[in-house]
Design a protein around this motif. Structure first.
Motif, PDB file in Angstrom:
ATOM      1  N   MET A   8       0.826  -1.212   0.000  1.00 13.84           N
ATOM      2  CA  MET A   8       0.000   0.000   0.000  1.00 13.84           C
ATOM      3  C   MET A   8       0.859   1.261   0.000  1.00 13.84           C
ATOM      4  O   MET A   8       0.336   2.364   0.029  1.00 13.84           O
ATOM      5  CB  MET A   8      -0.946  -0.004   1.201  1.00 13.84           C
ATOM      6  CG  MET A   8      -1.971  -1.099   1.127  1.00 13.84           C
ATOM      7  SD  MET A   8      -3.174  -1.242   2.500  1.00 13.84           S
ATOM      8  CE  MET A   8      -2.557  -0.233   3.779  1.00 13.84           C
ATOM      9  N   GLY A   9       2.186   1.104  -0.005  1.00 16.04           N
ATOM     10  CA  GLY A   9       3.075   2.254  -0.103  1.00 16.04           C
ATOM     11  C   GLY A   9       3.691   2.722   1.202  1.00 16.04           C
ATOM     12  O   GLY A   9       4.347   3.758   1.240  1.00 16.04           O
ATOM     13  N   VAL A  10       3.491   1.974   2.266  1.00 14.54           N
ATOM     14  CA  VAL A  10       4.060   2.340   3.561  1.00 14.54           C
ATOM     15  C   VAL A  10       5.513   1.855   3.596  1.00 14.54           C
ATOM     16  O   VAL A  10       5.808   0.717   3.243  1.00 14.54           O
ATOM     17  CB  VAL A  10       3.241   1.716   4.716  1.00 14.54           C
ATOM     18  CG1 VAL A  10       3.840   2.091   6.062  1.00 14.54           C
ATOM     19  CG2 VAL A  10       1.780   2.159   4.627  1.00 14.54           C
ATOM     20  N   SER A  11       6.414   2.714   4.017  1.00 16.68           N
ATOM     21  CA  SER A  11       7.835   2.360   4.042  1.00 16.68           C
ATOM     22  C   SER A  11       8.128   1.361   5.168  1.00 16.68           C
ATOM     23  O   SER A  11       7.400   1.301   6.162  1.00 16.68           O
ATOM     24  CB  SER A  11       8.692   3.610   4.250  1.00 16.68           C
ATOM     25  OG  SER A  11       8.592   4.076   5.578  1.00 16.68           O
ATOM     26  N   ILE A  15       6.453   0.995   8.922  1.00 16.00           N
ATOM     27  CA  ILE A  15       5.855  -0.260   9.378  1.00 16.00           C
ATOM     28  C   ILE A  15       6.423  -0.641  10.740  1.00 16.00           C
ATOM     29  O   ILE A  15       5.677  -0.992  11.656  1.00 16.00           O
ATOM     30  CB  ILE A  15       6.091  -1.386   8.355  1.00 16.00           C
ATOM     31  CG1 ILE A  15       5.329  -1.096   7.057  1.00 16.00           C
ATOM     32  CG2 ILE A  15       5.666  -2.746   8.934  1.00 16.00           C
ATOM     33  CD1 ILE A  15       5.667  -2.025   5.908  1.00 16.00           C
ATOM     34  N   SER A  16       7.745  -0.532  10.898  1.00 12.69           N
ATOM     35  CA  SER A  16       8.339  -0.908  12.182  1.00 12.69           C
ATOM     36  C   SER A  16       7.935   0.051  13.296  1.00 12.69           C
ATOM     37  O   SER A  16       7.817  -0.355  14.447  1.00 12.69           O
ATOM     38  CB  SER A  16       9.866  -1.010  12.081  1.00 12.69           C
ATOM     39  OG  SER A  16      10.452   0.252  11.877  1.00 12.69           O
ATOM     40  N   GLN A  17       7.673   1.301  12.959  1.00 10.70           N
ATOM     41  CA  GLN A  17       7.198   2.247  13.967  1.00 10.70           C
ATOM     42  C   GLN A  17       5.775   1.905  14.397  1.00 10.70           C
ATOM     43  O   GLN A  17       5.416   2.060  15.562  1.00 10.70           O
ATOM     44  CB  GLN A  17       7.249   3.679  13.434  1.00 10.70           C
ATOM     45  CG  GLN A  17       8.650   4.216  13.297  1.00 10.70           C
ATOM     46  CD  GLN A  17       8.691   5.571  12.592  1.00 10.70           C
ATOM     47  OE1 GLN A  17       7.683   6.082  12.123  1.00 10.70           O
ATOM     48  NE2 GLN A  17       9.882   6.144  12.517  1.00 10.70           N
ATOM     49  N   GLY A  18       4.969   1.438  13.447  1.00 13.54           N
ATOM     50  CA  GLY A  18       3.592   1.060  13.756  1.00 13.54           C
ATOM     51  C   GLY A  18       3.481  -0.281  14.453  1.00 13.54           C
ATOM     52  O   GLY A  18       2.449  -0.600  15.046  1.00 13.54           O
ATOM     53  N   LEU A  19       4.521  -1.080  14.359  1.00 12.74           N
ATOM     54  CA  LEU A  19       4.565  -2.396  15.008  1.00 12.74           C
ATOM     55  C   LEU A  19       5.809  -2.445  15.892  1.00 12.74           C
ATOM     56  O   LEU A  19       6.798  -3.099  15.558  1.00 12.74           O
ATOM     57  CB  LEU A  19       4.611  -3.509  13.949  1.00 12.74           C
ATOM     58  CG  LEU A  19       3.425  -3.578  12.985  1.00 12.74           C
ATOM     59  CD1 LEU A  19       3.710  -4.540  11.843  1.00 12.74           C
ATOM     60  CD2 LEU A  19       2.163  -3.966  13.728  1.00 12.74           C
TER      61      LEU A  19
END
Length: 53
Positions: A8-11, A15-19
């Motif tokens: 979806m275009g997320v770097s 992603i690691s910041q969100g998880l």
């Protein structure tokens, strides 16, 4: 989930910041696995997609 989010275009960094339970290296490991198994994972993603209607 990582592959789908990345598609979806997320770097990887975002992603690691969100998880936060995953390191950036783990995110890249998942993306590397995805790169080697794209057809299989894309089929799994499509099969588990929830219809919009």
């Amino acid at each position: 989930m990582i592959a789908q989010t990345w598609r979806m275009g997320v770097s990887p960094e975002e992603i690691s910041q969100g998880l936060p339970h995953l390191t950036l290296a783990q995110v890249f490991d998942a993306l590397s696995y995805y790169s080697d198994h794209q057809d299989e994972i894309n089929t799994y993603i499509e099969r588990n997609r929830i219809p919009d209607d």
